[in-house]
Scaffold this active site. Structure first.
Site, PDB file in Angstrom:
ATOM      1  N   ARG A 119       0.826  -1.222   0.000  1.00  0.00           N
ATOM      2  CA  ARG A 119       0.000   0.000   0.000  1.00  0.00           C
ATOM      3  C   ARG A 119       0.851   1.258   0.000  1.00  0.00           C
ATOM      4  NH1 ARG A 119      -3.121  -3.455   3.865  1.00  0.00           N
ATOM      5  NH2 ARG A 119      -1.156  -3.232   4.939  1.00  0.00           N
ATOM      6  N   ARG A 136      11.254   0.437   8.332  1.00  0.00           N
ATOM      7  CA  ARG A 136      11.769   0.083   9.649  1.00  0.00           C
ATOM      8  C   ARG A 136      13.288   0.146   9.585  1.00  0.00           C
ATOM      9  NH1 ARG A 136       7.512   0.978  11.394  1.00  0.00           N
ATOM     10  NH2 ARG A 136       6.132  -0.303  12.683  1.00  0.00           N
ATOM     11  N   GLU A 147      16.339   2.296  17.270  1.00  0.00           N
ATOM     12  CA  GLU A 147      15.521   3.439  17.627  1.00  0.00           C
ATOM     13  C   GLU A 147      15.257   3.514  19.128  1.00  0.00           C
ATOM     14  OE1 GLU A 147      12.787   3.700  14.263  1.00  0.00           O
ATOM     15  OE2 GLU A 147      11.381   4.603  15.665  1.00  0.00           O
ATOM     16  N   HIS A 203      10.785   9.427  13.351  1.00  0.00           N
ATOM     17  CA  HIS A 203       9.691   8.476  13.097  1.00  0.00           C
ATOM     18  C   HIS A 203       8.322   9.168  13.042  1.00  0.00           C
ATOM     19  CE1 HIS A 203       8.678   3.921  13.372  1.00  0.00           C
ATOM     20  NE2 HIS A 203       7.780   4.558  12.635  1.00  0.00           N
TER      21      HIS A 203
HETATM   22  C1  GLV Z   1       4.606   3.143  12.038  1.00  0.00           C
HETATM   23  O1  GLV Z   1       5.781   3.000  11.873  1.00  0.00           O
HETATM   24  C2  GLV Z   1       3.653   2.117  11.797  1.00  0.00           C
HETATM   25  O2  GLV Z   1       4.010   0.952  11.561  1.00  0.00           O
HETATM   26  O3  GLV Z   1       2.459   2.426  11.878  1.00  0.00           O
HETATM   27  C1  GLV Z   2       1.631  -1.136   4.644  1.00  0.00           C
HETATM   28  O1  GLV Z   2       0.630  -0.506   4.927  1.00  0.00           O
HETATM   29  C2  GLV Z   2       1.971  -1.472   3.277  1.00  0.00           C
HETATM   30  O2  GLV Z   2       1.373  -2.434   2.768  1.00  0.00           O
HETATM   31  O3  GLV Z   2       2.792  -0.774   2.666  1.00  0.00           O
END
Ligand code: GLV
Ligand code: GLV
Length: 321
Positions: free
Chosen positions: A159, A240, A269, A287
């Site tokens: 997404r 991440r 982090e 972040h």
């Molecule tokens: C933020 O890093 C999340 O995973 O929502």
């Molecule tokens: C997380 O929301 C992704 O699918 O990129």
């Protein structure tokens, strides 16, 4: 379920507390902005029916065992859930939920803030002006990467990766992506090409990471991968931290083997690898991917809806386990 208690490990925007109260649940809020020490988490968790957790809390067997058999659901206030031991939850019949979708646009917007500020050296420019040592416009001053017509390489076309790629249309960029699956939307709308990671790294001017953290993606970008990138290219990480070998990145930036990096996340982090903050060619954010007011409101609503559903014996809207 009137006696059921939900532990919220941090202050969150209002919808969660309101919804949980309306559902007749008792709330135990860790009423602060910083993460609770692990000892406090372990002390407060016994007997809780639901846990609303942040990505900074490690939810492992020890926490689940401290909670005991009352615990039915862990609702993570994040789309990523690498902080949770899913297998330990599965073994204990504890459901796990996350907040997908609602933070896609906010995170993609922030990735673009990093792409633009890293490519065009916005933070270095700001520092120069503030230093009071700026002597005026100069033909060779702070030259950066021209985004228009450049190649964007999206690593992980889920997404968020898709939303980042779609935004590149405004810059007339060529789009490459690396993913185990074909992304029809990107291929149809942007004529994006799916390539192997090494091909993407060698060809892209902007490499943007959008994979979840898993054992397979840990250090996916290390010294060898950074060596494949063009010396004019930039690396953007809003996914991440541990996806990148941060020590190798510091070396690559120091030796100018790549032009720059824009980071919203870190390997340890909130600790930074030594040397990182001394480099001029890196933009460092704390972040902030999902940190848009409207998004955080929706995340708050979502964690509550997931907890309420599970405690009512229903299927939660956003199940992970
Ligand atoms: C933020 O890093 C999340 O995973 O929502
Ligand atoms: C997380 O929301 C992704 O699918 O990129």
């Amino acid at each position: 379920m009137s006696a059921a208690r939900v532990l919220i490990t941090r202050r969150v925007p209002p919808p969660a507390v309101e919804l949980l109260q309306q559902a007749g649940l008792t709330i135990d809020l860790v009423d602060q902005d910083d993460p609770p020490p692990r000892a406090e988490l372990l002390r407060r968790v016994p007997g809780a029916a639901g846990l609303i957790t942040m990505l900074s809390e490690r939810i492992d067997a020890a926490v689940l065992d401290a909670a005991g058999p009352s615990l039915k659901v862990v609702a993570n206030f994040a789309v990523g859930f690498d902080n949770i031991d899913l297998e330990a939850c599965r073994q204990r019949g504890v459901r796990v939920t996350n907040t997908p979708g609602v933070l896609t646009d906010a995170t993609a917007d922030l990735a673009w803030a990093l792409i633009l500020s890293t490519a065009r050296r916005v933070v270095e420019g700001d520092r120069l002006v503030r230093s009071r040592r700026w002597s005026g416009w100069a033909p060779m001053q702070l030259l950066g990467l021209q985004l228009t017509g450049a190649t964007l390489g999206v690593v992980g076309a889920g997404r968020i990766g898709t939303a980042v790629a779609l935004r590149s249309q405004g810059f007339g960029m060529r789009v490459l992506y690396a993913d185990s699956q074909v992304n029809r939307e990107l291929e149809n709308k942007l004529a994006a090409q799916r390539v192997e990671l090494h091909q993407l790294l060698a060809a892209a001017d902007v490499v943007s990471l959008h994979v979840p953290l898993t054992p397979q993606s840990r250090h996916m970008i290390g010294a060898a991968e950074l060596r494949l990138m063009k010396p004019t290219a930039i690396l953007i990480n809003t996914a991440r931290g541990p996806v990148v070998d941060e020590a190798a990145l510091v070396e690559a930036l120091r030796e100018r083997r790549i032009a720059g990096a824009g980071l919203d996340v870190y390997e340890h982090e909130p600790r930074l690898t030594p040397g990182l903050i001394d480099l001029p060619n890196v933009v460092l954010l704390p972040h902030l991917g999902s940190a848009a007011t409207a998004t955080r409101q929706k995340m708050s609503q979502m964690v509550a809806q997931n907890v309420i559903a599970v405690l009512r014996g229903e299927e939660p809207p956003n199940p992970v386990v």
